[in-house]
Design a protein around this motif. Sequence first.
Motif, PDB file in Angstrom:
ATOM      1  N   ALA A 108      -1.837   0.221  10.260  1.00 16.40           N
ATOM      2  CA  ALA A 108      -2.256  -0.289   8.956  1.00 16.40           C
ATOM      3  C   ALA A 108      -1.959  -1.762   8.672  1.00 16.40           C
ATOM      4  CB  ALA A 108      -1.625   0.562   7.855  1.00 16.40           C
ATOM      5  N   ALA A 109      -1.000  -2.361   9.336  1.00 13.52           N
ATOM      6  CA  ALA A 109      -0.608  -3.735   8.987  1.00 13.52           C
ATOM      7  C   ALA A 109      -1.777  -4.702   9.108  1.00 13.52           C
ATOM      8  CB  ALA A 109       0.552  -4.202   9.860  1.00 13.52           C
ATOM      9  N   GLU A 110      -1.922  -5.523   8.085  1.00 10.43           N
ATOM     10  CA  GLU A 110      -2.968  -6.543   7.994  1.00 10.43           C
ATOM     11  C   GLU A 110      -4.381  -5.953   7.980  1.00 10.43           C
ATOM     12  OE1 GLU A 110      -2.247  -9.581   7.129  1.00 10.43           O
ATOM     13  OE2 GLU A 110      -0.122  -9.084   7.272  1.00 10.43           O
ATOM     14  N   LYS A 111      -4.482  -4.681   7.656  1.00  8.16           N
ATOM     15  CA  LYS A 111      -5.783  -4.023   7.573  1.00  8.16           C
ATOM     16  C   LYS A 111      -6.058  -3.598   6.138  1.00  8.16           C
ATOM     17  CE  LYS A 111      -5.559  -2.562  12.307  1.00  8.16           C
ATOM     18  NZ  LYS A 111      -4.709  -1.743  13.120  1.00  8.16           N
ATOM     19  N   THR A 112      -7.334  -3.451   5.821  1.00 14.49           N
ATOM     20  CA  THR A 112      -7.719  -2.973   4.505  1.00 14.49           C
ATOM     21  C   THR A 112      -7.638  -1.453   4.492  1.00 14.49           C
ATOM     22  OG1 THR A 112      -9.146  -4.880   4.127  1.00 14.49           O
ATOM     23  CG2 THR A 112      -9.574  -2.912   2.788  1.00 14.49           C
ATOM     24  N   VAL A 113      -6.999  -0.931   3.450  1.00 13.92           N
ATOM     25  CA  VAL A 113      -6.849   0.514   3.287  1.00 13.92           C
ATOM     26  C   VAL A 113      -7.325   0.902   1.896  1.00 13.92           C
ATOM     27  CG1 VAL A 113      -4.902   0.694   4.900  1.00 13.92           C
ATOM     28  CG2 VAL A 113      -4.448   0.296   2.461  1.00 13.92           C
ATOM     29  N   ARG A 114      -7.567   2.172   1.729  1.00 12.00           N
ATOM     30  CA  ARG A 114      -7.930   2.720   0.418  1.00 12.00           C
ATOM     31  C   ARG A 114      -6.765   3.590  -0.023  1.00 12.00           C
ATOM     32  NH1 ARG A 114     -11.490   2.293  -2.713  1.00 12.00           N
ATOM     33  NH2 ARG A 114     -12.336   3.704  -4.223  1.00 12.00           N
ATOM     34  N   ILE A 115      -6.304   3.381  -1.242  1.00  9.05           N
ATOM     35  CA  ILE A 115      -5.207   4.151  -1.811  1.00  9.05           C
ATOM     36  C   ILE A 115      -5.783   5.072  -2.878  1.00  9.05           C
ATOM     37  CG2 ILE A 115      -2.951   4.079  -2.940  1.00  9.05           C
ATOM     38  CD1 ILE A 115      -3.036   2.417  -0.334  1.00  9.05           C
ATOM     39  N   GLU A 116      -5.570   6.356  -2.725  1.00  7.33           N
ATOM     40  CA  GLU A 116      -5.915   7.327  -3.772  1.00  7.33           C
ATOM     41  C   GLU A 116      -4.609   7.706  -4.440  1.00  7.33           C
ATOM     42  OE1 GLU A 116      -8.360  10.509  -2.298  1.00  7.33           O
ATOM     43  OE2 GLU A 116      -9.946   9.115  -1.727  1.00  7.33           O
ATOM     44  N   THR A 117      -4.448   7.218  -5.662  1.00  2.00           N
ATOM     45  CA  THR A 117      -3.162   7.336  -6.339  1.00  2.00           C
ATOM     46  C   THR A 117      -2.940   8.724  -6.925  1.00  2.00           C
ATOM     47  OG1 THR A 117      -4.017   6.542  -8.437  1.00  2.00           O
ATOM     48  CG2 THR A 117      -3.209   4.883  -6.915  1.00  2.00           C
ATOM     49  N   GLN A 118      -1.668   9.089  -6.981  1.00  2.00           N
ATOM     50  CA  GLN A 118      -1.266  10.350  -7.597  1.00  2.00           C
ATOM     51  C   GLN A 118      -0.401  10.109  -8.825  1.00  2.00           C
ATOM     52  OE1 GLN A 118       0.478  13.045  -4.774  1.00  2.00           O
ATOM     53  NE2 GLN A 118      -1.322  13.023  -3.472  1.00  2.00           N
ATOM     54  N   SER A 119       0.546   9.181  -8.707  1.00  2.00           N
ATOM     55  CA  SER A 119       1.472   8.920  -9.805  1.00  2.00           C
ATOM     56  C   SER A 119       2.292   7.676  -9.482  1.00  2.00           C
ATOM     57  CB  SER A 119       2.412  10.127  -9.999  1.00  2.00           C
ATOM     58  OG  SER A 119       3.183  10.339  -8.824  1.00  2.00           O
ATOM     59  N   LYS A 120       3.319   7.471 -10.257  1.00  2.00           N
ATOM     60  CA  LYS A 120       4.332   6.435  -9.990  1.00  2.00           C
ATOM     61  C   LYS A 120       5.664   7.140  -9.857  1.00  2.00           C
ATOM     62  CE  LYS A 120       2.717   2.062 -11.474  1.00  2.00           C
ATOM     63  NZ  LYS A 120       3.196   0.902 -10.773  1.00  2.00           N
ATOM     64  N   ASP A 121       6.555   6.574  -9.047  1.00  2.00           N
ATOM     65  CA  ASP A 121       7.892   7.173  -8.943  1.00  2.00           C
ATOM     66  C   ASP A 121       8.884   6.428  -9.822  1.00  2.00           C
ATOM     67  OD1 ASP A 121       8.671   4.893  -7.517  1.00  2.00           O
ATOM     68  OD2 ASP A 121       8.895   5.938  -5.614  1.00  2.00           O
TER      69      ASP A 121
END
Length: 154
Positions: free
Chosen positions: A71-84
């Motif tokens: 993943a480093a220096e790559k574009t990713v998609r984050i599907e969020t669930q919550s905050k800790d």
Amino acid sequence: MFVAIACLAISAFAAWAGSFDGRVVKVLDGDTIEVLLPEKTTVRVRLAGIDAPERGQPFSRMATQAVRDMAAEKTVRIETQSKDWYGRTIGDVFLSDGRSLNRELVHLGLAWQYRRYSNDQELTALEAEARKARRGLWSEPDPTPPWQRRREKR
């Protein structure tokens, strides 16, 4: 000035609501990354449903390196669930080829399913498969889960 504040508010909202894309600019450990948003702000993301070995535990460096490699220096998609409680966004991280980084780490035997926070049956199956194949941390006779290690350190 108002436009700058509005952009910051929108990027903060995006970091915990729904999903967003960003570039991984830092790998903190095997289950935490930092993502740069298009608005040039960063968001710390904790991979949902998994727990990677803590620093000093066997396979900690290998888990961190696997995250860097994928993943480093790559574009990713984050599907969020919550905050800790630390303010990190909790989410599923998807690589550009559609694979789940969270699931890949469990499949490789580099993270546990964090059952306290996850009842994801796919993660359960991936962990069972990694255990059976004795991949990664499952090559150890009795690996200590990170949550137990943290509790012992307190």
